[in-house]
Design a protein around this motif. Structure first.
Motif, short mmCIF file in Angstrom:
data_model
loop_
_atom_site.label_atom_id
_atom_site.label_comp_id
_atom_site.label_asym_id
_atom_site.label_seq_id
_atom_site.Cartn_x
_atom_site.Cartn_y
_atom_site.Cartn_z
N PHE A 1 15.39 1.47 -21.58
CA PHE A 1 15.82 1.33 -20.19
C PHE A 1 15.31 0.02 -19.59
O PHE A 1 16.04 -0.66 -18.86
CB PHE A 1 15.31 2.52 -19.39
CG PHE A 1 15.57 2.44 -17.91
CD1 PHE A 1 16.85 2.62 -17.41
CD2 PHE A 1 14.55 2.18 -17.03
CE1 PHE A 1 17.10 2.54 -16.04
CE2 PHE A 1 14.78 2.09 -15.67
CZ PHE A 1 16.06 2.27 -15.18
N ARG A 2 14.08 -0.34 -19.92
CA ARG A 2 13.51 -1.57 -19.36
C ARG A 2 14.20 -2.82 -19.90
O ARG A 2 14.14 -3.88 -19.27
CB ARG A 2 12.01 -1.63 -19.66
CG ARG A 2 11.18 -0.69 -18.81
CD ARG A 2 9.70 -1.03 -18.93
NE ARG A 2 8.88 -0.28 -17.99
CZ ARG A 2 8.23 0.84 -18.26
NH1 ARG A 2 8.31 1.34 -19.49
NH2 ARG A 2 7.53 1.46 -17.34
N THR A 3 14.86 -2.72 -21.05
CA THR A 3 15.55 -3.90 -21.59
C THR A 3 16.89 -4.13 -20.90
O THR A 3 17.48 -5.22 -21.08
CB THR A 3 15.78 -3.75 -23.10
OG1 THR A 3 16.65 -2.62 -23.34
CG2 THR A 3 14.46 -3.54 -23.83
N ALA B 1 0.84 -1.21 0.00
CA ALA B 1 0.00 0.00 0.00
C ALA B 1 0.87 1.25 0.00
O ALA B 1 0.55 2.25 -0.67
CB ALA B 1 -0.93 -0.01 1.21
N ALA B 2 1.99 1.23 0.74
CA ALA B 2 2.90 2.36 0.75
C ALA B 2 3.52 2.58 -0.62
O ALA B 2 3.72 3.73 -1.05
CB ALA B 2 4.00 2.14 1.80
N ARG B 3 3.81 1.50 -1.32
CA ARG B 3 4.36 1.62 -2.68
C ARG B 3 3.37 2.31 -3.61
O ARG B 3 3.74 3.17 -4.41
CB ARG B 3 4.72 0.24 -3.22
CG ARG B 3 5.26 0.24 -4.63
CD ARG B 3 5.44 -1.17 -5.15
NE ARG B 3 5.85 -1.18 -6.55
CZ ARG B 3 5.03 -1.02 -7.57
NH1 ARG B 3 3.73 -0.84 -7.34
NH2 ARG B 3 5.47 -1.01 -8.81
N ARG B 4 2.11 1.92 -3.53
CA ARG B 4 1.09 2.58 -4.38
C ARG B 4 0.96 4.06 -4.00
O ARG B 4 0.82 4.93 -4.88
CB ARG B 4 -0.25 1.86 -4.21
CG ARG B 4 -0.26 0.45 -4.80
CD ARG B 4 -1.67 -0.10 -4.86
NE ARG B 4 -2.25 -0.29 -3.54
CZ ARG B 4 -2.14 -1.40 -2.82
NH1 ARG B 4 -1.46 -2.44 -3.30
NH2 ARG B 4 -2.70 -1.51 -1.62
N GLN B 5 1.00 4.35 -2.71
CA GLN B 5 0.92 5.74 -2.27
C GLN B 5 2.10 6.55 -2.79
O GLN B 5 1.93 7.67 -3.29
CB GLN B 5 0.89 5.79 -0.74
CG GLN B 5 1.00 7.18 -0.13
CD GLN B 5 -0.26 8.00 -0.33
OE1 GLN B 5 -1.34 7.45 -0.57
NE2 GLN B 5 -0.14 9.31 -0.22
N LEU B 6 3.29 5.98 -2.71
CA LEU B 6 4.48 6.68 -3.19
C LEU B 6 4.40 6.92 -4.69
O LEU B 6 4.71 8.02 -5.17
CB LEU B 6 5.72 5.86 -2.84
CG LEU B 6 7.05 6.43 -3.33
CD1 LEU B 6 7.34 7.78 -2.70
CD2 LEU B 6 8.20 5.46 -3.04
N GLU C 1 4.73 -1.49 -14.67
CA GLU C 1 4.26 -2.85 -14.47
C GLU C 1 4.18 -3.13 -12.97
O GLU C 1 4.67 -2.35 -12.15
CB GLU C 1 5.21 -3.83 -15.16
CG GLU C 1 5.28 -3.61 -16.67
CD GLU C 1 6.28 -4.55 -17.34
OE1 GLU C 1 6.90 -5.36 -16.61
OE2 GLU C 1 6.42 -4.47 -18.57
N ASP C 2 3.56 -4.23 -12.62
CA ASP C 2 3.27 -4.50 -11.21
C ASP C 2 4.53 -4.57 -10.36
O ASP C 2 4.53 -4.15 -9.20
CB ASP C 2 2.48 -5.81 -11.07
CG ASP C 2 1.08 -5.69 -11.65
OD1 ASP C 2 0.60 -4.55 -11.79
OD2 ASP C 2 0.48 -6.73 -11.98
N ASP C 3 5.61 -5.11 -10.91
CA ASP C 3 6.82 -5.30 -10.11
C ASP C 3 7.87 -4.21 -10.35
O ASP C 3 9.00 -4.33 -9.88
CB ASP C 3 7.44 -6.66 -10.40
CG ASP C 3 7.78 -6.84 -11.88
OD1 ASP C 3 7.27 -6.04 -12.69
OD2 ASP C 3 8.52 -7.78 -12.22
N ASP C 4 7.52 -3.15 -11.07
CA ASP C 4 8.47 -2.07 -11.32
C ASP C 4 8.70 -1.27 -10.05
O ASP C 4 7.75 -0.92 -9.33
CB ASP C 4 7.95 -1.14 -12.41
CG ASP C 4 8.15 -1.71 -13.79
OD1 ASP C 4 8.86 -2.72 -13.91
OD2 ASP C 4 7.59 -1.15 -14.76
N PRO C 5 9.95 -0.93 -9.76
CA PRO C 5 10.20 -0.02 -8.63
C PRO C 5 9.73 1.39 -8.96
O PRO C 5 9.64 1.78 -10.13
CB PRO C 5 11.73 -0.08 -8.46
CG PRO C 5 12.24 -0.46 -9.80
CD PRO C 5 11.19 -1.35 -10.42
#
Length: 518
Positions: free
Chosen positions: A154-156, A79-84, A188-192
């Motif tokens: 960059f993602r590659t 939840a903190a990640r989504r908030q950030l 994406e879901d696991d992206d920082p």
């Protein structure tokens, strides 16, 4: 009282009674010995000294097992990640709008792989061993106005480590802002979560990277400290690699520190990172301490006169004044002329937009080579007038959060900005912190300010005995504090290094030359 508490209380009293009886008995026996009272005193002193030690040993043996500190749950960290992510996206969307980077659109700055001598082995960058023929032919091209392609490249990268280089005013920070927004918009879901922080705030010798990032998250995004996210959400986000640090301005730290910063980043070589720096400063840092492990290094290409003319045309209204065709012809018709040399960076085009395009001013005078024989002369002229143009384009508006509350005469604004530029020049910094402005005051001003404050204290405390001591002590204290503040400021400024901003007086009046922005 609970039964257990009552039992514990009686046990303490019983132990105390036993110690008292034993101690008294031992002291009585000692008193009856040949040494008499002297022996009893020594035994008593020994008992008094050993009793706390014995009590501590018993307490340590019976201590309760250590209770682990509370940590945020995985759900709270998510939840903190989504908030950030939401906060960072809103923050830079607003900043991009204020800078008008999307109006009419980003400048077409081109980016390419830098030279091989400032980059790791191609196999380390790409995550595979390239064919011998292609070992020196890495490709990472893109344009700022097509930042989606840069984000895809960059993602590659297996480690997602990137260094952005360029000359002063070449658009490194602009590209980085747009890249942060692009990564957040299409995450994406696991992206920082990419978080942009200035490197000048990090003391790499005193604070680990993870601890510094966690502290900056807690300071810059205080919502992460809410109870709903648990007790350690910022630290947990960093520890679980849910944050992509975007470190802006390696060139803004002292030259001896830059190579040590790269060394600290190499200690966490598997972690993603984006780093910006001026080209010459980065090459010097690499020569001193080695490359950034596993990082792709891209560098801005020089703007062509055609790129500059195309951007200026897009910024102009459909029917511009007569002076604009003259300027555009000069820009594209003489690539080596003063106008083309001056308008060769994104910073210079921004200055032209603020000084001439938005105020609907006539730029034909810039083509007069008798007044502006060199590109530096054109650039100095734009810098001379940018403060006044910005002040006039932002009239007072108490309802608007980013507008001044009262009108500022351009000359007064220029003088104050020149004072701040001089302060940054002497302190050797590009970061203006309001809580350090007391160091900018000249020593007489600091002393006078201390005396005035002390006299106020004397008046405030000048009742009865306060009249005797408030004035004298306050004045002396104020003078000492004023001199001390200036002495500390002077000693720090003396070690500040190369100046990065300067105040000057131009031909058309005082102006600020913004070296800090180049």
């Amino acid at each position: 009282m609970p039964p257990s508490a009552g039992v514990a209380g009686w046990r303490r009293w019983l132990v105390a009674l036993i110690v008292l009886v034993v101690g008294t008995t031992v002291m009585a026996l000692a008193a009856r010995s040949s040494g008499g009272l002297e022996s009893a005193g020594r035994v008593g002193a020994l008992i008094v000294g050993l009793t706390p030690l014995a009590w501590s040993v018993v307490a340590w043996a019976r201590r309760a097992p250590a209770v682990p500190l509370p940590v945020s749950t995985p759900e709270q960290v998510a939840a903190a990640r989504r908030q950030l992510a939401d906060q960072v996206l809103a923050q830079w969307r607003e900043e991009i709008a204020l800078r008008r980077l999307d109006d009419p659109g980003p400048l077409a700055v081109r980016w390419r792989f830098a030279d091989a001598d400032v980059m790791d082995h191609p196999g380390h960058v790409l995550g595979r061993d390239p064919m011998p023929r292609s070992a020196g032919r890495l490709r990472f091209t893109g344009r700022t106005d097509r930042v989606g392609d840069l984000a895809a490249g960059f993602r590659t990268l297996p480690r997602r480590r990137l260094v952005v280089l360029g000359a002063a005013g070449s658009g490194k920070t602009t590209m980085t802002l747009l890249l942060v927004r692009e990564l957040l918009l299409h995450a994406e879901d696991d992206d920082p979560v990419p978080v942009l922080v200035p490197l000048s705030d990090w003391d790499a010798d005193a604070e680990p990277l993870g601890a510094w990032l966690a502290r900056r998250l807690a300071e810059d995004y205080p919502a992460l400290r809410a109870d709903v996210f648990g007790p350690d959400a910022p630290a947990a986000l960093v520890a679980r690699r849910m944050v992509l640090p975007v470190l802006d301005g390696l060139d803004e730290v002292a030259a001896p520190v830059r190579s040590r910063v790269l060394g600290r980043l190499n200690e966490v070589a598997a972690d993603p990172v984006v780093l910006t720096c001026r080209s010459d400063e980065y090459r010097a840092a690499v020569a001193a301490g080695g490359v950034l492990a596993g990082a792709a290094v891209i560098e801005s290409c020089p703007l062509t006169p055609a790129d500059a003319a195309e951007y200026v045309t897009r910024c102009l209204p459909p029917r511009p004044g007569d002076g604009w065709p003259v300027l555009l012809d000069e820009l594209t018709g003489d690539p080596g002329g003063p106008v083309a040399r001056a308008l060769s960076t994104p910073l210079a085009l921004w200055l032209l937009r603020k000084v001439y395009v938005e105020p609907h001013a006539d730029p034909a005078g810039l083509c007069d080579r008798s007044r502006f024989p060199t590109g530096d002369a054109v650039l100095e002229h734009l810098l001379d007038h940018v403060v006044g143009a910005l002040v006039r384009s932002n009239p007072p508006d108490r309802r608007h959060p980013f507008r001044p509350r009262r009108p500022w005469p351009p000359l007064d604004a220029t003088r104050r900005l020149a004072f701040l530029a001089h302060h940054l020049d002497r302190s050797g910094s590009r970061d203006l912190a309001w809580w350090h402005l007391h160091r900018a005051a000249p020593r007489p001003v600091a002393v006078i300010a201390g005396v005035v404050a002390a006299v106020g204290m004397g008046v405030a405390t000048g009742v009865h005995d306060g009249l005797k001591f408030g004035w004298s002590d306050g004045v002396v204290g104020g003078v000492v504090v004023g001199v001390g503040v200036r002495t500390r400021r002077g000693s720090r400024a003396g070690a500040g290094g190369v100046a990065r901003s300067r105040a000057r007086v131009g031909s058309s009046g005082p102006a600020v030359t913004g070296r800090a922005a180049w």
